[in-house]
Design a protein around this motif. Structure first.
Motif, PDB file in Angstrom:
ATOM      1  N   PRO A  42       0.815  -1.223   0.000  1.00  0.00           N
ATOM      2  CA  PRO A  42       0.000   0.000   0.000  1.00  0.00           C
ATOM      3  C   PRO A  42       0.849   1.276   0.000  1.00  0.00           C
ATOM      4  O   PRO A  42       2.009   1.256   0.386  1.00  0.00           O
ATOM      5  N   ASP A  43       0.231   2.376  -0.444  1.00  0.00           N
ATOM      6  CA  ASP A  43       0.898   3.688  -0.401  1.00  0.00           C
ATOM      7  C   ASP A  43       0.639   4.385   0.920  1.00  0.00           C
ATOM      8  O   ASP A  43       1.012   5.536   1.104  1.00  0.00           O
ATOM      9  N   THR A  44      -0.067   3.728   1.795  1.00  0.00           N
ATOM     10  CA  THR A  44      -0.399   4.317   3.086  1.00  0.00           C
ATOM     11  C   THR A  44       0.110   3.384   4.185  1.00  0.00           C
ATOM     12  O   THR A  44       0.456   2.241   3.908  1.00  0.00           O
ATOM     13  N   ALA A  45       0.106   3.887   5.420  1.00  0.00           N
ATOM     14  CA  ALA A  45       0.591   3.086   6.549  1.00  0.00           C
ATOM     15  C   ALA A  45      -0.532   2.191   7.053  1.00  0.00           C
ATOM     16  O   ALA A  45      -1.107   2.418   8.121  1.00  0.00           O
ATOM     17  N   THR A  46      -0.873   1.187   6.262  1.00  0.00           N
ATOM     18  CA  THR A  46      -1.963   0.276   6.657  1.00  0.00           C
ATOM     19  C   THR A  46      -1.441  -1.162   6.729  1.00  0.00           C
ATOM     20  O   THR A  46      -0.537  -1.527   5.981  1.00  0.00           O
ATOM     21  N   PRO A  47      -2.034  -1.973   7.618  1.00  0.00           N
ATOM     22  CA  PRO A  47      -1.590  -3.365   7.752  1.00  0.00           C
ATOM     23  C   PRO A  47      -1.795  -4.151   6.448  1.00  0.00           C
ATOM     24  O   PRO A  47      -2.621  -3.774   5.620  1.00  0.00           O
ATOM     25  N   ARG A  48      -1.031  -5.231   6.287  1.00  0.00           N
ATOM     26  CA  ARG A  48      -1.075  -6.024   5.051  1.00  0.00           C
ATOM     27  C   ARG A  48      -1.450  -7.467   5.357  1.00  0.00           C
ATOM     28  O   ARG A  48      -1.085  -7.990   6.405  1.00  0.00           O
ATOM     29  N   ARG A  49      -2.062  -8.110   4.366  1.00  0.00           N
ATOM     30  CA  ARG A  49      -2.451  -9.514   4.549  1.00  0.00           C
ATOM     31  C   ARG A  49      -1.253 -10.435   4.690  1.00  0.00           C
ATOM     32  O   ARG A  49      -1.242 -11.352   5.495  1.00  0.00           O
ATOM     33  N   ASN A  55      -0.772  -5.607  12.148  1.00  0.00           N
ATOM     34  CA  ASN A  55      -1.870  -5.025  12.939  1.00  0.00           C
ATOM     35  C   ASN A  55      -1.461  -4.765  14.386  1.00  0.00           C
ATOM     36  O   ASN A  55      -2.164  -4.060  15.103  1.00  0.00           O
ATOM     37  N   HIS A  56      -0.385  -5.378  14.835  1.00  0.00           N
ATOM     38  CA  HIS A  56      -0.101  -5.441  16.270  1.00  0.00           C
ATOM     39  C   HIS A  56       1.101  -4.571  16.652  1.00  0.00           C
ATOM     40  O   HIS A  56       1.857  -4.145  15.787  1.00  0.00           O
ATOM     41  N   ALA A  57       1.231  -4.366  17.963  1.00  0.00           N
ATOM     42  CA  ALA A  57       2.277  -3.474  18.473  1.00  0.00           C
ATOM     43  C   ALA A  57       3.648  -3.942  17.996  1.00  0.00           C
ATOM     44  O   ALA A  57       3.967  -5.129  18.071  1.00  0.00           O
ATOM     45  N   HIS A  58       4.449  -3.038  17.504  1.00  0.00           N
ATOM     46  CA  HIS A  58       5.825  -3.336  17.126  1.00  0.00           C
ATOM     47  C   HIS A  58       6.747  -2.309  17.776  1.00  0.00           C
ATOM     48  O   HIS A  58       6.811  -1.167  17.344  1.00  0.00           O
ATOM     49  N   LEU A 118       3.648   2.169   9.590  1.00  0.00           N
ATOM     50  CA  LEU A 118       4.321   3.457   9.334  1.00  0.00           C
ATOM     51  C   LEU A 118       5.829   3.245   9.174  1.00  0.00           C
ATOM     52  O   LEU A 118       6.450   3.820   8.277  1.00  0.00           O
ATOM     53  N   LEU A 119       6.408   2.425  10.031  1.00  0.00           N
ATOM     54  CA  LEU A 119       7.850   2.147   9.902  1.00  0.00           C
ATOM     55  C   LEU A 119       8.121   1.521   8.535  1.00  0.00           C
ATOM     56  O   LEU A 119       9.039   1.929   7.811  1.00  0.00           O
ATOM     57  N   GLU A 120       7.295   0.540   8.176  1.00  0.00           N
ATOM     58  CA  GLU A 120       7.515  -0.170   6.916  1.00  0.00           C
ATOM     59  C   GLU A 120       7.355   0.764   5.715  1.00  0.00           C
ATOM     60  O   GLU A 120       8.159   0.733   4.788  1.00  0.00           O
ATOM     61  N   LEU A 121       6.318   1.587   5.756  1.00  0.00           N
ATOM     62  CA  LEU A 121       6.088   2.520   4.637  1.00  0.00           C
ATOM     63  C   LEU A 121       7.271   3.478   4.495  1.00  0.00           C
ATOM     64  O   LEU A 121       7.731   3.756   3.387  1.00  0.00           O
ATOM     65  N   THR A 122       7.775   3.965   5.630  1.00  0.00           N
ATOM     66  CA  THR A 122       8.892   4.912   5.596  1.00  0.00           C
ATOM     67  C   THR A 122      10.133   4.244   4.995  1.00  0.00           C
ATOM     68  O   THR A 122      10.821   4.821   4.148  1.00  0.00           O
ATOM     69  N   LEU A 123      10.397   3.007   5.413  1.00  0.00           N
ATOM     70  CA  LEU A 123      11.549   2.283   4.856  1.00  0.00           C
ATOM     71  C   LEU A 123      11.320   1.974   3.374  1.00  0.00           C
ATOM     72  O   LEU A 123      12.226   2.084   2.549  1.00  0.00           O
ATOM     73  N   ARG A 124      10.089   1.589   3.046  1.00  0.00           N
ATOM     74  CA  ARG A 124       9.794   1.197   1.651  1.00  0.00           C
ATOM     75  C   ARG A 124       9.994   2.384   0.709  1.00  0.00           C
ATOM     76  O   ARG A 124      10.528   2.232  -0.379  1.00  0.00           O
ATOM     77  N   ARG A 125       9.590   3.572   1.163  1.00  0.00           N
ATOM     78  CA  ARG A 125       9.784   4.756   0.310  1.00  0.00           C
ATOM     79  C   ARG A 125      11.265   5.010   0.091  1.00  0.00           C
ATOM     80  O   ARG A 125      11.693   5.389  -0.991  1.00  0.00           O
ATOM     81  N   ARG A 126      12.050   4.813   1.157  1.00  0.00           N
ATOM     82  CA  ARG A 126      13.503   5.039   1.016  1.00  0.00           C
ATOM     83  C   ARG A 126      14.098   4.020   0.046  1.00  0.00           C
ATOM     84  O   ARG A 126      14.944   4.348  -0.780  1.00  0.00           O
TER      85      ARG A 126
END
Ligand SMILES: Cc1cc2nc3c(=O)[nH]c(=O)nc-3n(C[C@H](O)[C@H](O)[C@H](O)COP(=O)(O)OP(=O)(O)OC[C@H]3O[C@@H](n4cnc5c(N)ncnc54)[C@H](O)[C@@H]3O)c2cc1C
Length: 444
Positions: A42-49, A55-58, A118-126
């Motif tokens: 996703p292009d947003t900070a949303t959980p993935r299948r 979905n959970h605390a990281h 959010l962490l994943e999206l930020t890394l993925r954009r980089r």
């Protein structure tokens, strides 16, 4: 340069934290990197299948934050800019362990609290911005191409072969590496499994100032073996709370409104339930089962293929309560880079050296997590040596940490994997631990 020392294409399977970190390292060392994921990313900070744990605390430990910052300079500031909440675990976290809230004093660690998406999206954009990296989403890897003990590519489920000089398997806890290697005539690694029956349930709430009277978050841990329940409330981006409730050995928080609140109220400290009772829920509670910690001992395999390594959860998946998985994944990526720099060829010898380095990184967190889980008699699987003695020592040390700021600081640094655990066994420390906490333990 012969055929065997080519560094043209690296293929990374899986765009989780391990895959993104590995891609960053490989981009400096290969002409091209292709990162494959079966999910639509996703292009947003949303959980993935494909990664339901999103979905959970990281919680990102200090060592993980340092490693990710080394891989992605400026990451901390990017995350804060995107709404992550900075905190010092010494002063800003209400930490309840062994019957008391620990007194607060600064540890000097600048951590950040945010969702895993959010962490994943930020890394993925980089990673996506790196000129020689291609991210292909919506493609599932079904196996490996190769011959003569050399992996030469990844085979997609539609039969397409993506050629590679190196395949890095970051497909997570469910990695099919055993099957993939066996089709090349190669043995599967020894598999360790420690059954812990951990259950999680998570719900998001709107966050308003003043809802938590001290600190920015709360972490309530049980005293084993009598108590089994754990609870966490963390501030996350967009003015939300993430409430995570769980338990060992099947002690599941119900996902209905009343049951979820009841589970929070049954924790030995009231702070999480108090916030929940006032805050507005934004989602339903989502459950997750984590039956066992798992580790594959690739470093012990006699025969390893050239052109292939596994990393992250595909090697070792720890009880998530201790928050070590992302940190190990990032540290392994740094080790992958160092190992590549020492080898001309991505040979079996290169793979062996990488797995040895990874095993060194995994040894301490595995021992912490699995050792602590053996405080429950229901835990089954290979027991680390001297676990009963070490658990008794650890418990007493933590009681001392409640009253001694120096011990508290050292313990926290070890927990965050930035200080080796040997500091907990110096003669001075052993003497303090044996003397015990004396009087003056803090109250609940
Ligand atoms: C409930 C829970 C809570 C956790 N909490 C924490 C925490 O607080 N702190 C922490 O550090 N760690 C935590 N972890 C662990 C953390 O999620 C992982 O250790 C970390 O994300 C590293 O995982 P990974 O990248 O190896 O795998 P994953 O994050 O699982 O990523 C694997 C990726 O591979 C893709 N994939 C899988 N198979 C294929 C295929 N065949 N083809 C193509 N793509 C494929 C998936 O779609 C996914 O994107 C937690 C785990 C769980 C389950």
């Amino acid at each position: 340069m012969g055929m065997s020392s080519r560094r043209d294409v690296a293929v990374v399977v899986g765009a989780g934290i391990a895959g993104l970190s590995a891609s960053r390292v490989l981009a400096d060392r290969f002409t091209r990197v292709v990162l494959l994921d079966r999910d639509q990313l996703p292009d947003t900070a949303t959980p993935r299948r494909g990664a339901p744990q999103t979905n959970h605390a990281h919680v990102l430990l200090a060592a993980g934050q340092r490693a990710l910052e080394e891989l992605f300079p400026g990451l901390h500031d990017d995350l804060i800019g995107a709404g992550a909440v900075p905190f010092d675990p010494g002063t800003d976290l209400v930490f309840y362990r062994y019957g008391a809230v620990w007194p607060t004093d600064p540890i000097g660690l600048r951590l950040v609290s945010m969702t895993r998406p959010l962490l994943e999206l930020t890394l993925r954009r980089r990673v996506a911005a790196l000129p020689n990296v291609t991210i292909r989403d919506g493609v599932a890897v079904a196996g490996l191409a190769g011959q003569d003990r050399r992996v030469t590519g990844a085979v997609l489920d539609d039969g397409e072969v993506v050629p590679a000089d190196l395949v890095v398997d970051c497909s997570g806890r469910g990695s099919r590496s055993d099957r993939w290697l066996s089709t090349l005539g190669l043995p599967a690694p020894e598999f360790l499994e420690v059954k812990i029956g951990v259950r999680y349930a998570t719900r998001l709430y709107r966050r308003k100032p003043g809802e938590l009277t001290s600190g920015v978050g709360v972490f309530v841990l049980p005293t084993p073996p009598a108590e089994k329940r754990v609870g966490l409330i963390l501030p996350i981006e967009d003015d939300r709370w993430l409430v995570g409730l769980g338990g060992w050995h099947g002690d599941q928080a119900p996902t209905d409104d009343d049951g979820f609140l009841r589970h929070a109220r049954s924790l030995p400290h009231p702070a999480i339930g108090d916030v929940m009772a006032r805050a507005e829920p934004l989602t339903d509670a989502v459950a997750y089962q984590f039956p066992s910690s798992r580790r594959r001992r690739f470093e012990r395999l006699r025969e390893l293929p050239a052109g292939y390594v596994a990393a992250g959860d595909a090697i070792c998946s720890f009880n998530p309560v201790y928050g070590q998985g992302m940190t190990c994944a990032a540290m392994e990526a740094l080790a992958l880079g160092r190992t590549l720099d020492r080898h001309r060829d991505v040979s079996a010898e290169f793979a062996r050296e990488f797995y040895r380095a990874a095993a060194d990184l995994i040894a301490v967190p595995w021992r912490f997590a699995v050792g602590a889980d053996f405080a429950y008699p229901e835990t089954t699987g290979p027991r680390p040596s001297a676990v009963t003695l070490l658990n008794a020592y650890s418990r007493r040390l933590q009681l001392v940490a409640q009253v001694d700021p120096g011990v508290r600081r050292t313990f926290t640094q070890v927990q965050h994997l930035i200080t080796p655990p040997s500091v907990l066994f110096t003669p001075a420390m052993i003497a303090k631990v044996l003397r015990g906490p004396g009087r003056g333990r803090p109250g609940g």
